[in-house]
Design a protein around this motif. Sequence first.
Motif, PDB file in Angstrom:
ATOM      1  N   THR A 141       0.834  -1.212   0.000  1.00 35.75           N
ATOM      2  CA  THR A 141       0.000   0.000   0.000  1.00 35.75           C
ATOM      3  C   THR A 141       0.864   1.256   0.000  1.00 35.75           C
ATOM      4  O   THR A 141       0.606   2.196  -0.764  1.00 35.75           O
ATOM      5  CB  THR A 141      -0.945  -0.004   1.220  1.00 35.75           C
ATOM      6  OG1 THR A 141      -1.799  -1.139   1.122  1.00 35.75           O
ATOM      7  CG2 THR A 141      -1.765   1.267   1.294  1.00 35.75           C
ATOM      8  N   MET A 142       1.884   1.270   0.850  1.00 33.22           N
ATOM      9  CA  MET A 142       2.747   2.447   0.924  1.00 33.22           C
ATOM     10  C   MET A 142       3.550   2.624  -0.361  1.00 33.22           C
ATOM     11  O   MET A 142       3.734   3.741  -0.836  1.00 33.22           O
ATOM     12  CB  MET A 142       3.675   2.355   2.138  1.00 33.22           C
ATOM     13  CG  MET A 142       2.931   2.444   3.465  1.00 33.22           C
ATOM     14  SD  MET A 142       1.728   3.799   3.569  1.00 33.22           S
ATOM     15  CE  MET A 142       2.778   5.206   3.300  1.00 33.22           C
ATOM     16  N   ARG A 143       4.044   1.526  -0.920  1.00 35.09           N
ATOM     17  CA  ARG A 143       4.794   1.616  -2.170  1.00 35.09           C
ATOM     18  C   ARG A 143       3.923   2.207  -3.286  1.00 35.09           C
ATOM     19  O   ARG A 143       4.348   3.108  -4.007  1.00 35.09           O
ATOM     20  CB  ARG A 143       5.334   0.256  -2.577  1.00 35.09           C
ATOM     21  CG  ARG A 143       6.154   0.308  -3.829  1.00 35.09           C
ATOM     22  CD  ARG A 143       6.837  -1.034  -4.120  1.00 35.09           C
ATOM     23  NE  ARG A 143       7.688  -0.928  -5.258  1.00 35.09           N
ATOM     24  CZ  ARG A 143       8.924  -0.455  -5.256  1.00 35.09           C
ATOM     25  NH1 ARG A 143       9.453  -0.036  -4.134  1.00 35.09           N
ATOM     26  NH2 ARG A 143       9.636  -0.388  -6.357  1.00 35.09           N
ATOM     27  N   ALA A 144       2.688   1.726  -3.393  1.00 31.46           N
ATOM     28  CA  ALA A 144       1.769   2.242  -4.417  1.00 31.46           C
ATOM     29  C   ALA A 144       1.470   3.722  -4.180  1.00 31.46           C
ATOM     30  O   ALA A 144       1.431   4.518  -5.129  1.00 31.46           O
ATOM     31  CB  ALA A 144       0.479   1.423  -4.430  1.00 31.46           C
ATOM     32  N   ARG A 145       1.265   4.086  -2.921  1.00 29.18           N
ATOM     33  CA  ARG A 145       0.995   5.499  -2.603  1.00 29.18           C
ATOM     34  C   ARG A 145       2.181   6.373  -2.977  1.00 29.18           C
ATOM     35  O   ARG A 145       2.021   7.435  -3.573  1.00 29.18           O
ATOM     36  CB  ARG A 145       0.683   5.637  -1.110  1.00 29.18           C
ATOM     37  CG  ARG A 145       0.295   7.035  -0.705  1.00 29.18           C
ATOM     38  CD  ARG A 145      -0.043   7.084   0.766  1.00 29.18           C
ATOM     39  NE  ARG A 145      -0.672   8.360   1.086  1.00 29.18           N
ATOM     40  CZ  ARG A 145      -0.969   8.737   2.306  1.00 29.18           C
ATOM     41  NH1 ARG A 145      -0.740   7.939   3.324  1.00 29.18           N
ATOM     42  NH2 ARG A 145      -1.507   9.904   2.530  1.00 29.18           N
ATOM     43  N   HIS A 146       3.378   5.929  -2.625  1.00 31.04           N
ATOM     44  CA  HIS A 146       4.577   6.706  -2.943  1.00 31.04           C
ATOM     45  C   HIS A 146       4.806   6.782  -4.454  1.00 31.04           C
ATOM     46  O   HIS A 146       5.219   7.831  -4.963  1.00 31.04           O
ATOM     47  CB  HIS A 146       5.795   6.119  -2.234  1.00 31.04           C
ATOM     48  CG  HIS A 146       5.698   6.238  -0.744  1.00 31.04           C
ATOM     49  ND1 HIS A 146       6.420   5.453   0.116  1.00 31.04           N
ATOM     50  CD2 HIS A 146       4.940   7.043   0.044  1.00 31.04           C
ATOM     51  CE1 HIS A 146       6.118   5.777   1.360  1.00 31.04           C
ATOM     52  NE2 HIS A 146       5.232   6.737   1.338  1.00 31.04           N
ATOM     53  N   GLU A 147       4.509   5.708  -5.166  1.00 31.13           N
ATOM     54  CA  GLU A 147       4.626   5.745  -6.635  1.00 31.13           C
ATOM     55  C   GLU A 147       3.679   6.785  -7.226  1.00 31.13           C
ATOM     56  O   GLU A 147       4.053   7.521  -8.138  1.00 31.13           O
ATOM     57  CB  GLU A 147       4.349   4.360  -7.224  1.00 31.13           C
ATOM     58  CG  GLU A 147       5.491   3.385  -7.016  1.00 31.13           C
ATOM     59  CD  GLU A 147       5.154   1.956  -7.457  1.00 31.13           C
ATOM     60  OE1 GLU A 147       3.980   1.658  -7.768  1.00 31.13           O
ATOM     61  OE2 GLU A 147       6.093   1.141  -7.463  1.00 31.13           O
ATOM     62  N   ARG A 148       2.437   6.843  -6.706  1.00 27.77           N
ATOM     63  CA  ARG A 148       1.474   7.838  -7.205  1.00 27.77           C
ATOM     64  C   ARG A 148       1.959   9.259  -6.924  1.00 27.77           C
ATOM     65  O   ARG A 148       1.862  10.140  -7.775  1.00 27.77           O
ATOM     66  CB  ARG A 148       0.098   7.624  -6.571  1.00 27.77           C
ATOM     67  CG  ARG A 148      -0.651   6.427  -7.069  1.00 27.77           C
ATOM     68  CD  ARG A 148      -2.103   6.391  -6.583  1.00 27.77           C
ATOM     69  NE  ARG A 148      -2.263   6.557  -5.149  1.00 27.77           N
ATOM     70  CZ  ARG A 148      -2.217   5.574  -4.253  1.00 27.77           C
ATOM     71  NH1 ARG A 148      -2.006   4.335  -4.644  1.00 27.77           N
ATOM     72  NH2 ARG A 148      -2.406   5.829  -2.969  1.00 27.77           N
ATOM     73  N   ILE A 149       2.477   9.471  -5.717  1.00 26.82           N
ATOM     74  CA  ILE A 149       2.949  10.806  -5.348  1.00 26.82           C
ATOM     75  C   ILE A 149       4.124  11.211  -6.232  1.00 26.82           C
ATOM     76  O   ILE A 149       4.153  12.314  -6.778  1.00 26.82           O
ATOM     77  CB  ILE A 149       3.338  10.857  -3.849  1.00 26.82           C
ATOM     78  CG1 ILE A 149       2.075  10.733  -2.985  1.00 26.82           C
ATOM     79  CG2 ILE A 149       4.102  12.135  -3.526  1.00 26.82           C
ATOM     80  CD1 ILE A 149       2.352  10.468  -1.515  1.00 26.82           C
ATOM     81  N   LEU A 150       5.093  10.306  -6.393  1.00 22.34           N
ATOM     82  CA  LEU A 150       6.269  10.622  -7.213  1.00 22.34           C
ATOM     83  C   LEU A 150       5.905  10.796  -8.682  1.00 22.34           C
ATOM     84  O   LEU A 150       6.519  11.604  -9.384  1.00 22.34           O
ATOM     85  CB  LEU A 150       7.343   9.548  -7.039  1.00 22.34           C
ATOM     86  CG  LEU A 150       8.013   9.538  -5.662  1.00 22.34           C
ATOM     87  CD1 LEU A 150       8.935   8.337  -5.536  1.00 22.34           C
ATOM     88  CD2 LEU A 150       8.767  10.833  -5.410  1.00 22.34           C
ATOM     89  N   ALA A 151       4.905  10.061  -9.151  1.00 22.18           N
ATOM     90  CA  ALA A 151       4.484  10.172 -10.552  1.00 22.18           C
ATOM     91  C   ALA A 151       3.907  11.557 -10.851  1.00 22.18           C
ATOM     92  O   ALA A 151       3.930  12.002 -12.008  1.00 22.18           O
ATOM     93  CB  ALA A 151       3.463   9.090 -10.887  1.00 22.18           C
ATOM     94  N   ALA A 152       3.429  12.239  -9.816  1.00 23.72           N
ATOM     95  CA  ALA A 152       2.860  13.580 -10.004  1.00 23.72           C
ATOM     96  C   ALA A 152       3.946  14.647 -10.119  1.00 23.72           C
ATOM     97  O   ALA A 152       3.649  15.803 -10.415  1.00 23.72           O
ATOM     98  CB  ALA A 152       1.914  13.916  -8.852  1.00 23.72           C
TER      99      ALA A 152
END
Length: 157
Positions: free
Chosen positions: A112-123
């Motif tokens: 969950t945290m990895r996916a959240r961080h990927e979304r944040i960094l993708a922005a």
Amino acid sequence: MAQVADGPDVLQQGLGWLFRMRGVLDPAQAIPGLGASLSEAMALQELRARGQATQSQLGDFLGLEKSTVSRLVEAMSGKGWVVKERDPANRRFAQVRLTEAGERVAAELAATMRARHERILAALTPAERDAVAVGLAALGRAMAAELGPSHVDGTQS
């Protein structure tokens, strides 16, 4: 985000804003939907990495007092995520380890945290991602220097 001040206030305002946005101060927001506080999530990840740890080691890693760690371990035990067993080599110490349920929760938290961080960094743009990486490394280094060498690797002297 509101206008950030210059000088030392920039750190206070910036970190405060990040903590609020991350939900650090609200256990219900820290790991939405998983029923884990930030302290629990960090303890689960540490136990997943180590295999087991004493409460003292968990306290050192998390930067928490002995009584707080004791309550944390009891809460996680009550949720069926950890067991506490006497260390056969030294009966004065208890080793804390994940249960099967704790392993599942720790893996779910990590994903969950990895996916959240990927979304944040993708922005962020590539330049912004580079700036964040450099800035966080520098901030961590400066904060570790302020706290002393024993905090760099999570151990206490």
